[in-house]
Design a protein around this motif. Sequence first.
Motif, mmCIF file in Angstrom:
data_model
loop_
_atom_site.group_PDB
_atom_site.id
_atom_site.type_symbol
_atom_site.label_atom_id
_atom_site.label_comp_id
_atom_site.label_asym_id
_atom_site.label_seq_id
_atom_site.Cartn_x
_atom_site.Cartn_y
_atom_site.Cartn_z
ATOM 1 N N SER A 126 7.981 97.985 107.353
ATOM 2 C CA SER A 126 8.630 97.203 106.301
ATOM 3 C C SER A 126 10.024 96.793 106.719
ATOM 4 C CB SER A 126 8.703 98.023 105.006
ATOM 5 O OG SER A 126 9.433 97.342 104.008
ATOM 6 N N ASP A 141 12.202 96.502 104.352
ATOM 7 C CA ASP A 141 12.985 97.064 103.251
ATOM 8 C C ASP A 141 13.383 98.489 103.592
ATOM 9 O OD1 ASP A 141 12.517 94.694 101.818
ATOM 10 O OD2 ASP A 141 10.588 95.458 101.117
ATOM 11 N N TYR A 148 9.931 108.943 98.571
ATOM 12 C CA TYR A 148 10.411 107.867 97.695
ATOM 13 C C TYR A 148 11.830 107.532 98.139
ATOM 14 C CZ TYR A 148 6.565 109.036 94.489
ATOM 15 O OH TYR A 148 5.333 109.273 93.936
ATOM 16 N N TRP A 200 15.208 104.247 97.779
ATOM 17 C CA TRP A 200 15.724 102.995 97.229
ATOM 18 C C TRP A 200 16.167 102.095 98.367
ATOM 19 C CZ3 TRP A 200 18.855 103.228 92.072
ATOM 20 C CH2 TRP A 200 18.141 103.980 91.124
ATOM 21 N N SER A 201 15.767 100.849 98.307
ATOM 22 C CA SER A 201 16.265 99.842 99.240
ATOM 23 C C SER A 201 17.207 98.912 98.477
ATOM 24 C CB SER A 201 15.098 99.040 99.831
ATOM 25 O OG SER A 201 14.592 98.126 98.873
ATOM 26 N N HIS A 254 10.748 102.388 96.489
ATOM 27 C CA HIS A 254 9.563 102.334 97.341
ATOM 28 C C HIS A 254 8.962 103.715 97.553
ATOM 29 C CE1 HIS A 254 10.835 98.237 98.581
ATOM 30 N NE2 HIS A 254 12.039 98.762 98.487
ATOM 31 N N THR A 255 7.693 103.704 97.965
ATOM 32 C CA THR A 255 7.000 104.890 98.422
ATOM 33 C C THR A 255 5.966 104.465 99.449
ATOM 34 O OG1 THR A 255 5.828 106.898 97.711
ATOM 35 C CG2 THR A 255 5.179 104.830 96.666
ATOM 36 N N VAL A 282 4.082 100.613 103.042
ATOM 37 C CA VAL A 282 5.167 100.721 102.065
ATOM 38 C C VAL A 282 4.792 99.982 100.795
ATOM 39 C CG1 VAL A 282 7.570 100.124 101.597
ATOM 40 C CG2 VAL A 282 6.917 100.978 103.853
ATOM 41 N N GLN A 283 5.010 100.614 99.652
ATOM 42 C CA GLN A 283 4.728 100.012 98.357
ATOM 43 C C GLN A 283 5.999 99.993 97.514
ATOM 44 O OE1 GLN A 283 1.524 102.339 96.663
ATOM 45 N NE2 GLN A 283 -0.038 101.339 97.907
ATOM 46 N N ASN A 284 6.265 98.856 96.876
ATOM 47 C CA ASN A 284 7.385 98.718 95.944
ATOM 48 C C ASN A 284 6.867 99.069 94.550
ATOM 49 O OD1 ASN A 284 9.366 97.740 94.112
ATOM 50 N ND2 ASN A 284 10.117 96.316 95.666
#
Length: 239
Positions: free
Chosen positions: A84, A86, A102, A104-105, A110-111, A122-124
Amino acid sequence: FFSQDLIEGVDRIGELLQRNDPTSELSDLLDTDGGSVNIPAAHDIRKLHAFGADLYVFATNGVWRISGVDDVFRATEYSVQKLSEDGIVTEDSFVSASGRPYWWSNIGIHTLGVLENGGVGVQNISVQTIQTYWEAYGATARGLVKGVYDGLRRRVLWMLPNSDETNENKRNRFLLYDETLRAFIPWTIADQASQTDYVVDAIFDTGVTSGDVTYNVVDSSGNPVVVSSGNPVVVVRSG
């Protein structure tokens, strides 16, 4: 950097080099050698996290995965993949929820999750839920966020100051993520009229259990309150 294989003892944990003399005829790199992994594109690496058989590298400009062939890392055989763009905004935003990461970007929370092809990506988790609310925190306050995990209730808690708060150690706003419900729960602590107490940090201890606690009721002078029969008045609260 990574150490030599530790099968022969932990004394090799500091041997971040190959066993064979690189200047001799027998200079081949061994599977069990130590060495280093170079990620030229990574800028300002903030966190390394082992998840499953892989090592994840969190930098300000992205997330990379270091993995071995057939889930076995060898000095002679491994891969580096960027997952990613991010990256992580601050190391304190990172939370390991029983291994699940987990963070923060600059664009959300995200996780890691399983993709349709069975791989990990990567998932938002904020973009379709609380993105507008999250953005309202402001970039400065988000840069001061700190996270902690409640393993008993499977909840991630992030704490941060208000956007206009001058004391960066004062946590006014909180964001809970319930892993079971997959839901965010935001809340705030308002200032008192004067001499405000405030939260600076939080900790969860999964070894401490809760139960009902009985308290005796007293009056303003500290004397026990009793009923006509003489029995004390008590209240029960969950501890």
